[in-house]
Motif scaffolding. Structure first.
Motif, PDB file in Angstrom:
ATOM      1  N   ASP A   1       1.454  -1.522  -0.141  1.00 31.41           N
ATOM      2  CA  ASP A   1       0.200  -0.220   0.498  1.00 31.41           C
ATOM      3  C   ASP A   1       0.974   1.310  -0.088  1.00 31.41           C
ATOM      4  OD1 ASP A   1      -1.615   1.399  -0.391  1.00 31.41           O
ATOM      5  OD2 ASP A   1      -2.944   1.015   2.437  1.00 31.41           O
ATOM      6  N   GLU A   2       1.513   1.633  -1.476  1.00 31.23           N
ATOM      7  CA  GLU A   2       1.825   2.185  -1.443  1.00 31.23           C
ATOM      8  C   GLU A   2       1.230   3.536  -2.683  1.00 31.23           C
ATOM      9  OE1 GLU A   2       6.829   1.585  -0.647  1.00 31.23           O
ATOM     10  OE2 GLU A   2       6.080   1.005  -2.659  1.00 31.23           O
ATOM     11  N   GLY A   3       0.160   3.647  -2.975  1.00 31.94           N
ATOM     12  CA  GLY A   3      -0.253   3.853  -3.336  1.00 31.94           C
ATOM     13  C   GLY A   3      -0.751   3.415  -4.483  1.00 31.94           C
ATOM     14  N   LEU A   4      -1.240   2.178  -3.939  1.00 32.37           N
ATOM     15  CA  LEU A   4      -1.562   1.253  -5.796  1.00 32.37           C
ATOM     16  C   LEU A   4      -3.134   1.398  -5.919  1.00 32.37           C
ATOM     17  CD1 LEU A   4      -0.962  -0.829  -8.208  1.00 32.37           C
ATOM     18  CD2 LEU A   4      -0.432  -2.353  -6.043  1.00 32.37           C
ATOM     19  N   PHE A   5      -4.035   1.043  -4.619  1.00 32.62           N
ATOM     20  CA  PHE A   5      -5.704   1.435  -4.321  1.00 32.62           C
ATOM     21  C   PHE A   5      -6.245   3.315  -3.939  1.00 32.62           C
ATOM     22  CE2 PHE A   5      -4.045  -2.237  -2.061  1.00 32.62           C
ATOM     23  CZ  PHE A   5      -3.253  -3.127  -2.855  1.00 32.62           C
ATOM     24  N   THR A   6      -5.112   4.228  -4.431  1.00 35.72           N
ATOM     25  CA  THR A   6      -5.409   5.395  -3.953  1.00 35.72           C
ATOM     26  C   THR A   6      -6.806   6.166  -5.099  1.00 35.72           C
ATOM     27  OG1 THR A   6      -3.593   6.770  -3.458  1.00 35.72           O
ATOM     28  CG2 THR A   6      -4.772   7.404  -5.150  1.00 35.72           C
ATOM     29  N   ILE A   7      -6.580   5.497  -6.988  1.00 44.05           N
ATOM     30  CA  ILE A   7      -7.779   5.705  -7.632  1.00 44.05           C
ATOM     31  C   ILE A   7      -8.966   5.028  -6.826  1.00 44.05           C
ATOM     32  CG2 ILE A   7      -8.211   6.779  -9.344  1.00 44.05           C
ATOM     33  CD1 ILE A   7      -5.921   8.458  -7.853  1.00 44.05           C
ATOM     34  N   LEU A   8      -8.439   3.670  -7.224  1.00 45.18           N
ATOM     35  CA  LEU A   8      -9.299   2.621  -6.704  1.00 45.18           C
ATOM     36  C   LEU A   8     -10.721   3.102  -5.610  1.00 45.18           C
ATOM     37  CD1 LEU A   8     -10.597  -0.705  -7.404  1.00 45.18           C
ATOM     38  CD2 LEU A   8      -9.152  -0.613  -5.269  1.00 45.18           C
ATOM     39  N   THR A   9      -9.772   3.593  -4.552  1.00 44.36           N
ATOM     40  CA  THR A   9     -10.649   3.422  -2.895  1.00 44.36           C
ATOM     41  C   THR A   9     -11.793   5.067  -3.391  1.00 44.36           C
ATOM     42  OG1 THR A   9      -8.563   4.533  -2.498  1.00 44.36           O
ATOM     43  CG2 THR A   9      -9.812   2.439  -1.931  1.00 44.36           C
ATOM     44  N   ARG A  10     -10.797   5.745  -4.335  1.00 39.37           N
ATOM     45  CA  ARG A  10     -11.214   7.806  -4.457  1.00 39.37           C
ATOM     46  C   ARG A  10     -12.806   7.490  -5.592  1.00 39.37           C
ATOM     47  NH1 ARG A  10      -7.302  11.508  -6.320  1.00 39.37           N
ATOM     48  NH2 ARG A  10      -6.047  11.138  -4.547  1.00 39.37           N
ATOM     49  N   ARG A  11     -12.245   6.686  -5.947  1.00 40.00           N
ATOM     50  CA  ARG A  11     -13.534   6.132  -7.100  1.00 40.00           C
ATOM     51  C   ARG A  11     -15.236   5.202  -7.020  1.00 40.00           C
ATOM     52  NH1 ARG A  11     -10.072   5.622 -12.829  1.00 40.00           N
ATOM     53  NH2 ARG A  11      -9.442   8.032 -12.284  1.00 40.00           N
ATOM     54  N   ALA A  12     -14.653   4.542  -5.274  1.00 43.11           N
ATOM     55  CA  ALA A  12     -15.394   3.244  -5.339  1.00 43.11           C
ATOM     56  C   ALA A  12     -17.123   3.750  -4.489  1.00 43.11           C
ATOM     57  CB  ALA A  12     -14.892   2.419  -4.515  1.00 43.11           C
ATOM     58  N   HIS A  13     -17.976   3.277  -4.208  1.00 40.93           N
ATOM     59  CA  HIS A  13     -19.027   3.693  -3.822  1.00 40.93           C
ATOM     60  C   HIS A  13     -18.904   3.274  -2.333  1.00 40.93           C
ATOM     61  CE1 HIS A  13     -20.612   5.586  -6.710  1.00 40.93           C
ATOM     62  NE2 HIS A  13     -20.679   4.076  -7.846  1.00 40.93           N
ATOM     63  N   HIS A  14     -18.073   2.371  -1.855  1.00 39.06           N
ATOM     64  CA  HIS A  14     -18.318   1.472   0.213  1.00 39.06           C
ATOM     65  C   HIS A  14     -16.835   1.103  -0.210  1.00 39.06           C
ATOM     66  CE1 HIS A  14     -22.843   2.320  -0.358  1.00 39.06           C
ATOM     67  NE2 HIS A  14     -22.689   1.616  -1.228  1.00 39.06           N
ATOM     68  N   VAL A  15     -16.203   1.681   0.215  1.00 39.57           N
ATOM     69  CA  VAL A  15     -14.645   1.321   0.503  1.00 39.57           C
ATOM     70  C   VAL A  15     -14.272   1.156   1.985  1.00 39.57           C
ATOM     71  CG1 VAL A  15     -11.833   2.052   0.163  1.00 39.57           C
ATOM     72  CG2 VAL A  15     -14.029   2.601  -0.489  1.00 39.57           C
ATOM     73  N   GLU A  16     -13.688   0.377   2.577  1.00 43.27           N
ATOM     74  CA  GLU A  16     -12.883  -0.591   4.109  1.00 43.27           C
ATOM     75  C   GLU A  16     -11.132  -0.539   3.412  1.00 43.27           C
ATOM     76  OE1 GLU A  16     -16.086  -2.327   6.343  1.00 43.27           O
ATOM     77  OE2 GLU A  16     -16.002  -3.714   4.560  1.00 43.27           O
ATOM     78  N   CYS A  17     -10.865  -0.143   4.431  1.00 40.44           N
ATOM     79  CA  CYS A  17      -9.209  -0.698   4.460  1.00 40.44           C
ATOM     80  C   CYS A  17      -8.744  -0.916   5.723  1.00 40.44           C
ATOM     81  CB  CYS A  17      -8.901   0.794   3.780  1.00 40.44           C
ATOM     82  SG  CYS A  17      -9.144   1.588   2.441  1.00 40.44           S
ATOM     83  N   TRP A  18      -8.387  -1.952   5.464  1.00 38.09           N
ATOM     84  CA  TRP A  18      -7.430  -2.416   6.330  1.00 38.09           C
ATOM     85  C   TRP A  18      -5.748  -2.586   6.634  1.00 38.09           C
ATOM     86  CZ3 TRP A  18     -11.137  -4.108   4.415  1.00 38.09           C
ATOM     87  CH2 TRP A  18     -12.353  -4.768   5.564  1.00 38.09           C
ATOM     88  N   GLU A  19      -4.486  -1.664   7.344  1.00 37.68           N
ATOM     89  CA  GLU A  19      -3.612  -2.482   7.289  1.00 37.68           C
ATOM     90  C   GLU A  19      -3.026  -3.578   8.153  1.00 37.68           C
ATOM     91  OE1 GLU A  19       0.432   0.147   9.622  1.00 37.68           O
ATOM     92  OE2 GLU A  19      -0.911   1.346   8.330  1.00 37.68           O
ATOM     93  N   LEU A  20      -2.089  -4.865   6.719  1.00 35.58           N
ATOM     94  CA  LEU A  20      -1.564  -5.737   7.136  1.00 35.58           C
ATOM     95  C   LEU A  20      -0.918  -5.368   8.073  1.00 35.58           C
ATOM     96  CD1 LEU A  20      -1.574  -7.553   3.833  1.00 35.58           C
ATOM     97  CD2 LEU A  20      -3.070  -7.093   5.588  1.00 35.58           C
ATOM     98  N   PRO A  21      -0.702  -6.300   9.716  1.00 29.90           N
ATOM     99  CA  PRO A  21       0.816  -6.119  10.744  1.00 29.90           C
ATOM    100  C   PRO A  21       2.062  -7.025   9.571  1.00 29.90           C
ATOM    101  CG  PRO A  21      -0.938  -8.659  10.785  1.00 29.90           C
ATOM    102  CD  PRO A  21      -1.514  -7.289   9.843  1.00 29.90           C
ATOM    103  N   HIS A  22       3.293  -5.861  10.127  1.00 23.89           N
ATOM    104  CA  HIS A  22       4.407  -6.204   9.440  1.00 23.89           C
ATOM    105  C   HIS A  22       4.637  -8.742   9.036  1.00 23.89           C
ATOM    106  CE1 HIS A  22       7.963  -4.859   7.209  1.00 23.89           C
ATOM    107  NE2 HIS A  22       8.502  -5.486   7.739  1.00 23.89           N
ATOM    108  N   PRO A  23       4.424  -8.520   8.488  1.00 19.13           N
ATOM    109  CA  PRO A  23       4.980 -10.028   8.525  1.00 19.13           C
ATOM    110  C   PRO A  23       5.947 -10.247   9.361  1.00 19.13           C
ATOM    111  CG  PRO A  23       5.521  -9.436   6.374  1.00 19.13           C
ATOM    112  CD  PRO A  23       5.033  -8.395   7.411  1.00 19.13           C
ATOM    113  N   ALA A  24       6.513 -11.759  10.094  1.00 16.64           N
ATOM    114  CA  ALA A  24       7.146 -12.180  10.580  1.00 16.64           C
ATOM    115  C   ALA A  24       8.259 -12.701   9.820  1.00 16.64           C
ATOM    116  CB  ALA A  24       6.775 -12.743  12.114  1.00 16.64           C
ATOM    117  N   THR A  25       7.414 -13.418   8.930  1.00 13.86           N
ATOM    118  CA  THR A  25       8.375 -14.897   8.651  1.00 13.86           C
ATOM    119  C   THR A  25       8.610 -14.859   7.436  1.00 13.86           C
ATOM    120  OG1 THR A  25       6.074 -16.270   8.678  1.00 13.86           O
ATOM    121  CG2 THR A  25       7.603 -16.238  10.529  1.00 13.86           C
ATOM    122  N   ALA A  26       7.551 -13.655   6.798  1.00 12.37           N
ATOM    123  CA  ALA A  26       8.015 -13.874   4.908  1.00 12.37           C
ATOM    124  C   ALA A  26       9.234 -13.855   5.012  1.00 12.37           C
ATOM    125  CB  ALA A  26       7.121 -12.635   4.734  1.00 12.37           C
TER     126      ALA A  26
END
Lengths: 240, 240, 240
Positions: A91-116
C-alpha cells in the motif's frame, strides 16, 4: 475468482510461485492473470489502470495487486474492500484511485509479517490472504482499519500514458467520460481528435478514443502509436 | 475445452479479460492459450497456422480466433463448425484455409452486435458465444448460414514464413506432405535440404523439416534461423 | 499438481499444446507454468534453478522439465523421483543438481519412443507420462533404473548467473547458505556486499542477497542489475 495484477513479467517464476500457493490454499478457485506486465516500480501508472480494469469482475473477486519497489522495507501491506471486491497488496498508493472512485470502501493495514521472505511478500503474505478471502471472505486477525487514500495529491484524472499494449496503443490514466468528445489531445507535438474505433480512420492515422475499459487511449489504425508518436509510459498530454 | 488463438500478446489485459468472461459464463470448462503471439494484423499468416495447430484438439473444442485489424467496422463475425470443432472470430479470411481443408464444414455469419465495445469484440461477442458453445453446443438465434471461404484467392500452400517461434525457428504456411522429401527450399539466397530433426545436423547448420504439427519449418541446429538467414514473418521462399 | 519448467517461451504454441495433452489425459489436475523462459539450450543454467524452485511444491507434484537441444537424437529421456516429487524430461544433465541434493532419489531411463514426433517429445512423451504420474503415481512398463547424476563434473555451487528476471535481477547457481554473509561477490569488476533486501540499499546501488528461493541473487535497488553491471546468463563471478 482470484485475479493477478502485477509487474511479474512474462513467464518468469513469480506468477507460477503465487499460483502454486493459491492452488494449495484455495484449491478449485480459478485464478486469472489480468496484467503481468505492469511497468516495474511505477505504482502511479498501475493505480490508474486498476479501477478501470477491475470494474468488469464480479463481486467477491479477490485481486492480488503487486507493484512493489519497497518490498521488505517499512511500507505497509494493504487490504481493501471496494464495491464488493477485495484487493490485497503493498500500500504505497496502488489503491489510491480505486478507493477514491468506489462507492463503498473499507481499508485495513496488514501487520508486518514475521516470517515472510523480505523480497517476496506476494507469495508469502498476499497470496495466502487472498486464498483465505476467496475461500470464505474472511481475513482472520491482524489487519487494522486504516485511511483509504495513500496519495491524496494524485489527480483524479492523470494526463499521462500509463500502459502500452501489445499493438503499441497507449492507454492513459484519464477516463473517457472526463474528456469532451470534441476535445483535442496534444501529445509530443501531435494534435489528435476522437474516433469511435480503429476502422473509422485511414490506415496510419493517429487518434484518441474511449477504449473498451473506459479509458482514453491513443492509437493508430493498423499501426503502432508508441513508435509513430514517440510515446511511452509516463509521456504527458494536454486536453484542449 | 476452449482454446485461445490470438494476437493479444504476452501478459497484457486482453487474454485475462476474455478468460474472465469465460470463467463466468462457462465455469469449470478448461481454457488453453494456444497462440497469444500471432503477428498483429496478419490474418493470412494466422489462417495457415490454424488448421495445423487445431488438428490435435478433440471434437467439441471451441476456438476463439482473433486477429482483428477491422474490429468495430463492417467486417462480419464468423462461426464455423469444421470436423466437429467450433471456431468463432472475425471473418476476414482467418477461417479460409481451415474450411478449405476440412471434410465437414458449416459456416454462419454473426449478426452485427448492438451493444459490444467497438474495439473488443473478443470479450463482448466471441467469448460469450464460445462459452455457450462449450457449455451445450448451441449458439442461439442470430447467426445465418454463409459461404465458407472468404479468401478464395489464397493458395492452398503459402510459400512464406508465418510464425517465428521462441527459438528462432521459422514455421511456414506450407504443409510438409505437399513438399517432396528431396526438395530444396530457397530462401533469401540460402538453399536448404530436409532433415528429420535438429540433432541430425551439425550445430549451426540450417535445414527444413516437417515440424510436429505437419508444417514445413526452417531451423538451425542450436541456433536461430531467423537471425542466421535474416527471415521474418512474411519472408517468401521457393521449392525446387 | 503438474508444473511446467521449460524454455518454450512466452505465449507461443508449445505450452498450449502440452497443456492440451494434460487436460485430456489428466483432466481436473491443475497445471502451473513455473518457468517458460529458461534460456534456450542452456541445460546447465536450468539444472541449478530446478532444485531451488521445486522445493516449494508439495509431495506428489509432477514436473515436466524441458530444455532439450538434443530432441530427436540419441539422448535418453529421464524420470526421477526425488523427495516425493516426480520429474520427467530429457536427461542430459537437467536433473544432475536436483538428484545430488535430494535425500531420497530414484531414477529411470525412458525407452526411446517409437511414435513420437522427433522434435516435440514434451508433447508426445513427457506430457503423457506426467499425466499418468499425476493421476495415480504410476508410470507403466518401460522405464529402467539408471544412475542419477548425468553430469558429475558440474560443481555443487555454480558461480555463474543462471537467470535474469523481469526486473533485471541476476539469479545465480549458488545457494546463499554456501556463501558467508560477509563475503564479497566480484562480478565484471564490481565488488558487491550482501544486503537483506532491496529497500536496505539506496536507489541505484548494486548488492547481493539471498533470494526468496534460497539462491544468491545480484540486484540493484530500483534499477536493473543486468544493464548496470553488464551481466547476462553465463556471466561468472568470484566470492572473496
Amino acid at each position: 475468482m482470484i485475479i493477478l495484477f502485477t509487474d511479474f513479467g512474462p513467464d518468469g517464476p513469480y506468477t507460477g510461485q503465487v499460483r502454486a500457493v493459491l492452488q494449495q490454499q484455495a484449491p478449485g478457485i480459478p485464478v486469472i492473470s489480468l496484467f503481468a506486465d505492469l511497468t516495474p516500480f511505477d505504482i502511479q501508472a498501475a493505480a490508474y489502470l486498476l479501477p478501470a480494469y477491475a470494474a468488469g469482475f464480479p463481486p467477491g473477486s479477490v485481486f492480488i495487486c503487486v507493484v512493489d519497489p519497497g518490498v521488505g522495507g517499512v511500507r505497509p501491506g494493504g487490504l481493501v474492500r471496494a464495491d464488493g471486491r477485495w484487493y490485497v497488496g503493498p500500500d504505497e498508493g496502488l489503491f489510491t484511485i480505486l478507493t477514491r472512485r468506489a462507492h463503498h470502501v473499507e481499508c485495513w493495514e496488514l501487520p508486518h509479517p514475521a516470517t515472510a521472505s523480505p523480497s517476496f511478500h506476494a507469495r508469502d503474505v498476499f497470496a495466502p490472504l487472498a486464498a483465505r478471502l476467496a475461500r470464505d471472505g474472511s481475513f482472520g486477525a491482524g489487519p487494522v482499519a486504516s485511511a483509504a487514500d495513500a496519495r491524496p495529491e494524485w489527480p483524479d484524472e492523470l494526463h499521462q500514458v500509463v500502459y502500452i499494449d501489445r499493438y503499441g496503443n497507449a492507454i492513459t490514466g484519464t477516463r473517457a467520460v472526463a474528456v469532451p468528445g470534441a476535445a483535442t489531445l496534444n501529445i509530443n507535438g501531435h494534435a489528435l481528435s476522437r474516433a469511435r474505433t480503429f476502422s473509422d480512420r485511414p490506415s496510419g492515422e493517429a487518434f484518441w478514443y474511449a477504449n473498451s475499459s473506459g479509458l482514453v487511449e491513443i492509437a493508430v489504425n493498423r499501426g503502432r502509436a508508441d513508435r509513430q508518436l514517440d510515446i511511452a509510459v509516463g509521456t504527458p498530454f494536454e486536453v484542449s
